[in-house]
Design a protein around this motif. Sequence first.
Motif, PDB file in Angstrom:
ATOM      1  N   LEU A  65       0.716  -1.159  -0.036  1.00 33.42           N
ATOM      2  CA  LEU A  65      -0.106  -0.020   0.001  1.00 33.42           C
ATOM      3  C   LEU A  65       0.815   1.265   0.212  1.00 33.42           C
ATOM      4  O   LEU A  65       1.733   1.408   0.894  1.00 33.42           O
ATOM      5  CB  LEU A  65      -0.714  -0.167   1.108  1.00 33.42           C
ATOM      6  CG  LEU A  65      -1.954  -1.108   1.416  1.00 33.42           C
ATOM      7  CD1 LEU A  65      -2.734  -1.151   2.670  1.00 33.42           C
ATOM      8  CD2 LEU A  65      -2.829  -0.900   0.082  1.00 33.42           C
ATOM      9  N   LYS A  79       0.851   7.118   5.302  1.00 33.63           N
ATOM     10  CA  LYS A  79      -0.250   6.785   5.993  1.00 33.63           C
ATOM     11  C   LYS A  79      -0.520   7.142   7.621  1.00 33.63           C
ATOM     12  O   LYS A  79       0.323   7.038   8.227  1.00 33.63           O
ATOM     13  CB  LYS A  79      -0.675   5.308   5.528  1.00 33.63           C
ATOM     14  CG  LYS A  79      -0.727   4.939   4.138  1.00 33.63           C
ATOM     15  CD  LYS A  79      -1.194   3.711   3.885  1.00 33.63           C
ATOM     16  CE  LYS A  79       0.011   2.696   4.075  1.00 33.63           C
ATOM     17  NZ  LYS A  79       0.850   2.847   3.203  1.00 33.63           N
ATOM     18  N   GLN A 115      -5.546   5.356   5.928  1.00 33.02           N
ATOM     19  CA  GLN A 115      -5.800   6.387   4.937  1.00 33.02           C
ATOM     20  C   GLN A 115      -4.425   7.167   4.742  1.00 33.02           C
ATOM     21  O   GLN A 115      -3.552   6.840   5.624  1.00 33.02           O
ATOM     22  CB  GLN A 115      -6.785   7.031   5.382  1.00 33.02           C
ATOM     23  CG  GLN A 115      -6.387   8.034   6.669  1.00 33.02           C
ATOM     24  CD  GLN A 115      -7.568   8.979   7.276  1.00 33.02           C
ATOM     25  OE1 GLN A 115      -8.865   8.542   7.213  1.00 33.02           O
ATOM     26  NE2 GLN A 115      -7.362  10.330   7.389  1.00 33.02           N
ATOM     27  N   LEU A 116      -4.520   7.903   3.751  1.00 34.47           N
ATOM     28  CA  LEU A 116      -3.322   8.771   3.413  1.00 34.47           C
ATOM     29  C   LEU A 116      -3.122   9.698   4.661  1.00 34.47           C
ATOM     30  O   LEU A 116      -3.880  10.416   5.122  1.00 34.47           O
ATOM     31  CB  LEU A 116      -3.351   9.640   2.222  1.00 34.47           C
ATOM     32  CG  LEU A 116      -3.383   8.585   0.952  1.00 34.47           C
ATOM     33  CD1 LEU A 116      -3.597   9.429  -0.251  1.00 34.47           C
ATOM     34  CD2 LEU A 116      -2.127   7.879   0.839  1.00 34.47           C
ATOM     35  N   LEU A 176      -9.458   0.432   3.852  1.00 33.98           N
ATOM     36  CA  LEU A 176      -8.878   1.829   2.960  1.00 33.98           C
ATOM     37  C   LEU A 176      -9.898   2.562   2.787  1.00 33.98           C
ATOM     38  O   LEU A 176     -10.973   2.547   2.618  1.00 33.98           O
ATOM     39  CB  LEU A 176      -8.136   1.376   1.561  1.00 33.98           C
ATOM     40  CG  LEU A 176      -7.378   0.201   1.781  1.00 33.98           C
ATOM     41  CD1 LEU A 176      -6.800  -0.126   0.351  1.00 33.98           C
ATOM     42  CD2 LEU A 176      -6.472   0.094   2.642  1.00 33.98           C
ATOM     43  N   LEU A 226      -7.166   6.729  -0.564  1.00 36.61           N
ATOM     44  CA  LEU A 226      -6.001   5.484  -0.602  1.00 36.61           C
ATOM     45  C   LEU A 226      -6.509   4.417  -1.597  1.00 36.61           C
ATOM     46  O   LEU A 226      -5.527   4.225  -2.457  1.00 36.61           O
ATOM     47  CB  LEU A 226      -5.705   4.963   0.794  1.00 36.61           C
ATOM     48  CG  LEU A 226      -4.664   3.837   0.996  1.00 36.61           C
ATOM     49  CD1 LEU A 226      -3.300   4.197   0.302  1.00 36.61           C
ATOM     50  CD2 LEU A 226      -4.567   3.369   2.174  1.00 36.61           C
TER      51      LEU A 226
END
Length: 538
Positions: A417, A421, A439-440, A521, A525
């Motif tokens: 991934l 994050k 998530q970012l 996610l 993302l």
Amino acid sequence: MAAEQDPEARAAARALLTDLYQATMALGYWRAGRAQEQAEFELFFRGCPFGGAFALAAGLRDCVRFLRAFRLQDADVQFLASMLPSDTDPAFFEHLRALDCSDVTVRALPEGSLAFPGVPLLQVCGPLLVVQLLETPLLCLVSYASLIATNAARLRLIAGPKKRLLEMGLRRAQGPDGGLTASTYSYLGGFDGSSNVLAGQLRGVPLAGTLAHSFITSFLGTEVPPNPMLAPAASQGPMVDLAACVEAWLDRVCAHLGLGVQEPHRGERAAFVAYALAFPRAFQGLLDTYSVQRSGLPNFLAVALALGELGYRAVGVRLDSGDLLQQAQEIRRVFRSISAQFQMPWLESISITVSNNIDEEELTRLAQEGSEVNVIGIGTNVVTCPRQPSLGCVYKLVSVGGQPRMKLTEDPEKQTLPGSKAAFRLLGADGSPLLDLLQLAEEAPPQAGQELRVWPRGAQGACTVRPAHVEPLLRLWVQQGQLCEPLPSLAESRAFAQLSLSRLSPEHKRLEQPAQYRVALSDKLQALVARLRAGGSS
């Protein structure tokens, strides 16, 4: 970055406890002029161990120790020079001599946290060359510690909250470092103590231990204690010849049990007397050296009753062979009978400890209602994790120079991934975890009470969830080489692990065929992953 003044700092791991390709990549980065580029790696695992649905994060304290002590000594650099091409620019080795972790930042799950596949246990940011060199030692420090803690937590769930669990596997461990790690993190995972003295000295793990069969077989019964006299527990009254008192009690015990007074082994009795003289307030008998019913038990009772007459209370017995459950029940019946016969009420409730290659199946038997077992010693099956000897943690690059990086491979399970994050645990109204959200880092955190769309990993599409509570998972522990907050003690991490497990739903705590916990996610993302898979720009 100065090394921590800690006797364990160098013991946690040395800088060259690594794979050679870390050093060869370091040279490659340096020659390419990329040594100082900012990079971020994530350390995580892909599947929960032992067929379960959770793991416990562990090893952070050792990682922080390692990072704070990380330096390549002259001898280390000289050895690397002998392994690398002879025409390597000497300036590279001067660069290595100056390396430390003063530009490294670490976010991590607190020790004892519930951990799930794909959720980072550690995020490591810093100069590319340095954080690459950290890969192998950090994996070594986290993977086994987390595996042991998880294995111990499973055993604690089987045993329930009332049984005492002791780790006694040092002699079966994979080397001294594995032994210390196992003793430390089995305690974090829920064991009550260990036989490992070094774990007690260095880590504060509670210690337990009494005597082995060799102590008992070393006595023939002809030995004469240099001083058989013992003062009463209250230190008032005349001293008593304990050995003579034991012989008198043996007659009464054998008569009650229907045994001949010659049946209990003399050497075993002499060993018990010797141990009782050394530890009158902590006397414990190992019963199965010869015969539990015809020797070990009557000999123990004679010594325990002699001590009781002086105001001392024996602490218990241990069994190390045979049908442990059946024997414990028979011994408890004898304790109750003797207690009533001789008016020693404390005797009926003294502790029964068992050991002998106990695994999950045997532990289930011993933990059942009415087993009469109080303490369970486990060695091989906690320290070696025979059901799964490796957690399989990985350390993957997710960002360089602020740009996401993703490993694309023919094996979908090994795709990573991308991007820096954040991670959050979404909780229901009762406080139980619903799912973990990745998530970012740039995204706004999810809010309690607000509905959001998420993409569970392994599912075909998105779903919506409305959490009652939201917990951030990754805490900042090291920033630019400096410790941001004190690390919890081992005992505090142990308590946190038990609290975390108590909040997990029963279907996720099942040890066989549990419901799988969801990791999801965010929209953003998920979109980034889709773009990179398609070959688009990030």
